[in-house]
Write a protein that holds these residues in place. Structure first.
Motif, PDB file in Angstrom:
ATOM      1  N   THR A 177       0.812  -1.223   0.000  1.00  0.00           N
ATOM      2  CA  THR A 177       0.000   0.000   0.000  1.00  0.00           C
ATOM      3  C   THR A 177       0.843   1.270   0.000  1.00  0.00           C
ATOM      4  OG1 THR A 177      -0.103  -0.111   2.418  1.00  0.00           O
ATOM      5  CG2 THR A 177      -1.921  -1.119   1.201  1.00  0.00           C
ATOM      6  N   ALA A 178       2.180   1.141  -0.148  1.00  0.00           N
ATOM      7  CA  ALA A 178       3.041   2.323  -0.102  1.00  0.00           C
ATOM      8  C   ALA A 178       2.680   3.300  -1.216  1.00  0.00           C
ATOM      9  CB  ALA A 178       4.498   1.918  -0.219  1.00  0.00           C
ATOM     10  N   ALA A 179       2.609   4.572  -0.859  1.00  0.00           N
ATOM     11  CA  ALA A 179       2.256   5.613  -1.824  1.00  0.00           C
ATOM     12  C   ALA A 179       3.445   5.934  -2.717  1.00  0.00           C
ATOM     13  CB  ALA A 179       1.795   6.862  -1.091  1.00  0.00           C
ATOM     14  N   ASP A 180       3.153   6.303  -3.961  1.00  0.00           N
ATOM     15  CA  ASP A 180       4.210   6.740  -4.869  1.00  0.00           C
ATOM     16  C   ASP A 180       4.104   8.242  -5.151  1.00  0.00           C
ATOM     17  OD1 ASP A 180       1.974   6.770  -6.465  1.00  0.00           O
ATOM     18  OD2 ASP A 180       2.743   5.383  -7.974  1.00  0.00           O
TER      19      ASP A 180
ATOM     20  N   LEU B 238      11.862   9.005   1.198  1.00  0.00           N
ATOM     21  CA  LEU B 238      10.959   8.001   0.629  1.00  0.00           C
ATOM     22  C   LEU B 238      11.242   7.686  -0.837  1.00  0.00           C
ATOM     23  CD1 LEU B 238       7.553   9.261   2.129  1.00  0.00           C
ATOM     24  CD2 LEU B 238       9.070   7.480   3.015  1.00  0.00           C
ATOM     25  N   ALA B 239      12.019   8.567  -1.499  1.00  0.00           N
ATOM     26  CA  ALA B 239      12.299   8.421  -2.932  1.00  0.00           C
ATOM     27  C   ALA B 239      11.016   8.457  -3.754  1.00  0.00           C
ATOM     28  CB  ALA B 239      13.091   7.137  -3.202  1.00  0.00           C
ATOM     29  N   VAL B 240      10.073   9.329  -3.352  1.00  0.00           N
ATOM     30  CA  VAL B 240       8.845   9.565  -4.115  1.00  0.00           C
ATOM     31  C   VAL B 240       8.601  11.065  -4.140  1.00  0.00           C
ATOM     32  CG1 VAL B 240       7.858   7.338  -3.433  1.00  0.00           C
ATOM     33  CG2 VAL B 240       7.280   9.404  -2.132  1.00  0.00           C
ATOM     34  N   PRO B 241       7.846  11.575  -5.132  1.00  0.00           N
ATOM     35  CA  PRO B 241       7.570  13.015  -5.164  1.00  0.00           C
ATOM     36  C   PRO B 241       6.654  13.445  -4.024  1.00  0.00           C
ATOM     37  CG  PRO B 241       6.366  11.878  -6.908  1.00  0.00           C
ATOM     38  CD  PRO B 241       7.293  10.875  -6.308  1.00  0.00           C
ATOM     39  N   VAL B 242       6.929  14.624  -3.487  1.00  0.00           N
ATOM     40  CA  VAL B 242       6.136  15.202  -2.406  1.00  0.00           C
ATOM     41  C   VAL B 242       5.823  16.647  -2.773  1.00  0.00           C
ATOM     42  CG1 VAL B 242       6.055  15.831   0.038  1.00  0.00           C
ATOM     43  CG2 VAL B 242       7.242  13.734  -0.667  1.00  0.00           C
ATOM     44  N   LEU B 243       4.539  17.000  -2.751  1.00  0.00           N
ATOM     45  CA  LEU B 243       4.112  18.366  -3.048  1.00  0.00           C
ATOM     46  C   LEU B 243       3.263  18.888  -1.901  1.00  0.00           C
ATOM     47  CD1 LEU B 243       3.098  18.164  -6.842  1.00  0.00           C
ATOM     48  CD2 LEU B 243       5.233  19.063  -5.857  1.00  0.00           C
TER      49      LEU B 243
ATOM     50  N   GLN C  45      -1.815  17.090 -10.185  1.00  0.00           N
ATOM     51  CA  GLN C  45      -0.441  17.330 -10.620  1.00  0.00           C
ATOM     52  C   GLN C  45       0.425  16.093 -10.401  1.00  0.00           C
ATOM     53  OE1 GLN C  45       1.260  20.874  -8.911  1.00  0.00           O
ATOM     54  NE2 GLN C  45       3.316  20.457  -9.710  1.00  0.00           N
ATOM     55  N   LEU C  46       0.270  15.458  -9.256  1.00  0.00           N
ATOM     56  CA  LEU C  46       1.051  14.250  -8.976  1.00  0.00           C
ATOM     57  C   LEU C  46       0.669  13.108  -9.912  1.00  0.00           C
ATOM     58  CD1 LEU C  46       1.079  14.333  -5.074  1.00  0.00           C
ATOM     59  CD2 LEU C  46       3.104  14.397  -6.548  1.00  0.00           C
ATOM     60  N   ARG C  47      -0.622  12.956 -10.143  1.00  0.00           N
ATOM     61  CA  ARG C  47      -1.058  11.881 -11.046  1.00  0.00           C
ATOM     62  C   ARG C  47      -0.606  12.166 -12.474  1.00  0.00           C
ATOM     63  NH1 ARG C  47      -6.001  11.977  -7.558  1.00  0.00           N
ATOM     64  NH2 ARG C  47      -5.925  10.012  -6.358  1.00  0.00           N
ATOM     65  N   GLY C  48      -0.585  13.442 -12.840  1.00  0.00           N
ATOM     66  CA  GLY C  48      -0.119  13.803 -14.177  1.00  0.00           C
ATOM     67  C   GLY C  48       1.353  13.525 -14.384  1.00  0.00           C
ATOM     68  N   SER C  49       2.115  13.480 -13.290  1.00  0.00           N
ATOM     69  CA  SER C  49       3.549  13.204 -13.404  1.00  0.00           C
ATOM     70  C   SER C  49       3.870  11.717 -13.247  1.00  0.00           C
ATOM     71  CB  SER C  49       4.318  14.008 -12.353  1.00  0.00           C
ATOM     72  OG  SER C  49       3.956  13.599 -11.049  1.00  0.00           O
ATOM     73  N   GLY C  50       2.810  10.885 -13.120  1.00  0.00           N
ATOM     74  CA  GLY C  50       3.029   9.443 -13.108  1.00  0.00           C
ATOM     75  C   GLY C  50       2.692   8.735 -11.816  1.00  0.00           C
ATOM     76  N   SER C  51       2.371   9.458 -10.766  1.00  0.00           N
ATOM     77  CA  SER C  51       2.007   8.802  -9.499  1.00  0.00           C
ATOM     78  C   SER C  51       0.623   8.180  -9.617  1.00  0.00           C
ATOM     79  CB  SER C  51       2.034   9.808  -8.345  1.00  0.00           C
ATOM     80  OG  SER C  51       3.328  10.331  -8.155  1.00  0.00           O
ATOM     81  N   ARG C  52       0.455   7.001  -9.072  1.00  0.00           N
ATOM     82  CA  ARG C  52      -0.823   6.294  -9.175  1.00  0.00           C
ATOM     83  C   ARG C  52      -1.456   6.037  -7.806  1.00  0.00           C
ATOM     84  NH1 ARG C  52      -0.695   8.222 -13.091  1.00  0.00           N
ATOM     85  NH2 ARG C  52      -0.530   7.450 -15.219  1.00  0.00           N
ATOM     86  N   GLN C  53      -0.661   5.993  -6.778  1.00  0.00           N
ATOM     87  CA  GLN C  53      -1.158   5.707  -5.448  1.00  0.00           C
ATOM     88  C   GLN C  53      -0.702   6.818  -4.505  1.00  0.00           C
ATOM     89  OE1 GLN C  53      -1.622   1.605  -4.558  1.00  0.00           O
ATOM     90  NE2 GLN C  53      -0.792   1.848  -2.487  1.00  0.00           N
ATOM     91  N   LEU C  54      -1.604   7.736  -4.237  1.00  0.00           N
ATOM     92  CA  LEU C  54      -1.254   8.918  -3.453  1.00  0.00           C
ATOM     93  C   LEU C  54      -1.557   8.704  -1.965  1.00  0.00           C
ATOM     94  CD1 LEU C  54      -2.647  11.777  -5.743  1.00  0.00           C
ATOM     95  CD2 LEU C  54      -0.433  10.595  -5.850  1.00  0.00           C
TER      96      LEU C  54
ATOM     97  N   LEU D   5      -9.209  16.760   7.790  1.00  0.00           N
ATOM     98  CA  LEU D   5      -8.283  15.862   7.098  1.00  0.00           C
ATOM     99  C   LEU D   5      -9.040  14.803   6.293  1.00  0.00           C
ATOM    100  CD1 LEU D   5      -5.428  15.228   9.697  1.00  0.00           C
ATOM    101  CD2 LEU D   5      -5.344  16.579   7.593  1.00  0.00           C
ATOM    102  N   GLY D   6     -10.116  14.269   6.884  1.00  0.00           N
ATOM    103  CA  GLY D   6     -10.910  13.278   6.158  1.00  0.00           C
ATOM    104  C   GLY D   6     -11.505  13.851   4.892  1.00  0.00           C
ATOM    105  N   ALA D   7     -11.986  15.083   4.964  1.00  0.00           N
ATOM    106  CA  ALA D   7     -12.552  15.734   3.780  1.00  0.00           C
ATOM    107  C   ALA D   7     -11.478  15.978   2.727  1.00  0.00           C
ATOM    108  CB  ALA D   7     -13.217  17.056   4.182  1.00  0.00           C
ATOM    109  N   ALA D   8     -10.271  16.350   3.160  1.00  0.00           N
ATOM    110  CA  ALA D   8      -9.179  16.585   2.213  1.00  0.00           C
ATOM    111  C   ALA D   8      -8.746  15.290   1.534  1.00  0.00           C
ATOM    112  CB  ALA D   8      -7.998  17.212   2.940  1.00  0.00           C
ATOM    113  N   ALA D   9      -8.687  14.197   2.307  1.00  0.00           N
ATOM    114  CA  ALA D   9      -8.325  12.904   1.720  1.00  0.00           C
ATOM    115  C   ALA D   9      -9.366  12.460   0.703  1.00  0.00           C
ATOM    116  CB  ALA D   9      -8.170  11.863   2.827  1.00  0.00           C
ATOM    117  N   ALA D  10     -10.637  12.702   1.012  1.00  0.00           N
ATOM    118  CA  ALA D  10     -11.702  12.356   0.068  1.00  0.00           C
ATOM    119  C   ALA D  10     -11.595  13.203  -1.198  1.00  0.00           C
ATOM    120  CB  ALA D  10     -13.063  12.558   0.731  1.00  0.00           C
ATOM    121  N   GLU D  11     -11.248  14.463  -1.022  1.00  0.00           N
ATOM    122  CA  GLU D  11     -11.079  15.360  -2.174  1.00  0.00           C
ATOM    123  C   GLU D  11      -9.953  14.881  -3.086  1.00  0.00           C
ATOM    124  OE1 GLU D  11      -9.768  20.022  -3.000  1.00  0.00           O
ATOM    125  OE2 GLU D  11     -10.443  19.407  -0.998  1.00  0.00           O
ATOM    126  N   ALA D  12      -8.880  14.381  -2.474  1.00  0.00           N
ATOM    127  CA  ALA D  12      -7.741  13.910  -3.261  1.00  0.00           C
ATOM    128  C   ALA D  12      -7.922  12.476  -3.739  1.00  0.00           C
ATOM    129  CB  ALA D  12      -6.470  14.016  -2.430  1.00  0.00           C
ATOM    130  N   GLY D  13      -8.902  11.763  -3.169  1.00  0.00           N
ATOM    131  CA  GLY D  13      -9.111  10.368  -3.539  1.00  0.00           C
ATOM    132  C   GLY D  13      -7.995   9.460  -3.058  1.00  0.00           C
TER     133      GLY D  13
END
Length: 314
Positions: A191-194, A221-226, A242-251, A267-275
């Motif tokens: 489940t690690a995020a990319d 983590l060697a993953v992009p962070v914004l 922006q992250l998904r557009g650069s290739g990240s699939r699991q945020l 925080l729950g609302a923000a996570a839902a907004e980002a999916g």
């Protein structure tokens, strides 16, 4: 004739003038001080006349916020015995949650009574905001409380950006199953995020400051962070795109927040907004308490012992 513990008085080997042992007798010498990284550190304690540390807690006062603030203060006290650490709530106003202004006024009155006889100078208190990053509106209210109290207290910087906060973010993500606890380990977390959204509050200034810690987290983590602001409409969803557009699939959402400064459910609302899933806020992680103490110590000129490792998570 000698006594069991040495020559008897009056014997040729007893020197009445110097009371020094005669040549050839063993001499007890002090144990040499151990050197190197294994040497035992000197005990460190707060000076008797040290200012009060006042932790300025933002947000709506709750029992959870009080418990968190108590634990952060306890960490600071454990690192500097004798420290007088108190808690003032920016939105407080009663005995259970004392207002920051009232706590500072009390500290100022005690300081005046104490120094009136001794002539000592220096601030009555040092205020450390319980904030990971800058929030201009909150800091303005804290400064106003200091002025209104008449205490002459000093205000430190917020806790970040700092490498210890990047460590704390990494730990919170790993606790949520969103990152490896140690990137050197060979196993994979399914489940690690990319891609990481570093959520903060306080507008553009807060986003820029969070971005510095975000770079440190990205290196760990060697993953992009914004970074993105929770209090800016659409910022979280735009950052996710922006992250998904650069290739990240699991945020994953990583709150660059201590906790009390945001309302429940945000925080729950923000996570839902980002999916995506979200880690917990930083809370009373050991590094938070150490950074509070570090800011205080820098303000009053106390040199702290370097820590071999951070205080464990709480």
């Amino acid at each position: 004739m000698s006594s069991p513990t040495g020559p008897a008085p009056g014997s040729p080997r007893f020197d009445d003038d110097s009371l020094s042992p005669a040549p050839g007798l063993p001499v007890r010498m002090p144990r040499p001080r151990q050197s190197g990284r294994h040497r035992k550190p000197e005990p460190l304690a707060a000076p008797e006349d040290a200012p009060v540390l006042v932790l300025a807690v933002p947000g709506t006062p709750t029992s959870a916020a009080r418990s968190l603030a108590d634990e952060v203060s306890s960490i600071a006290r454990s690192e500097l015995p004798g420290l007088d650490a108190r808690i003032g709530y920016v939105d407080g106003g009663d005995a259970e949650f004392p207002a920051l202004e009232a706590v500072l006024a009390q500290a100022g009155a005690e300081h005046k009574a104490r120094t009136g006889a001794t002539g000592q100078t220096g601030p009555a208190a040092v205020v450390v905001p319980l904030l990971a990053g800058p929030d201009s509106s909150l800091l303005r209210r804290i400064r106003q409380a200091i002025m209104n109290s008449g205490s002459g207290a000093e205000l430190t910087d917020v806790l970040g950006p700092h490498p210890l906060l990047a460590e704390a973010l990494h730990v919170r993500l790993s606790e949520a199953g969103l990152a490896r606890a140690d990137r050197a380990r060979l196993f994979t977390v399914a489940t690690a995020a990319d891609g990481i959204i570093l959520a903060t509050v306080g507008g553009e200034e807060a986003v820029q400051a969070a971005g510095i810690t975000g770079m440190l987290l990205s290196a760990r983590l060697a993953v992009p962070v914004l970074a993105a602001a929770l209090d800016e409409d659409g910022a979280i969803s735009r950052t996710a795109e922006q992250l998904r557009g650069s290739g990240s699939r699991q945020l994953a959402l990583a709150p660059y927040l201590i906790g009390p400064e945001i309302s429940d459910g945000l925080l729950g609302a923000a996570a839902a907004e980002a999916g995506c899933a979200s880690a917990e806020a930083l809370g009373a992680y050991g590094a938070v308490g150490r950074l509070v103490l570090s800011n205080y110590a820098a303000s009053v000129g106390i040199t702290l012992r370097p820590a071999g490792q951070s205080t464990p998570a709480r």
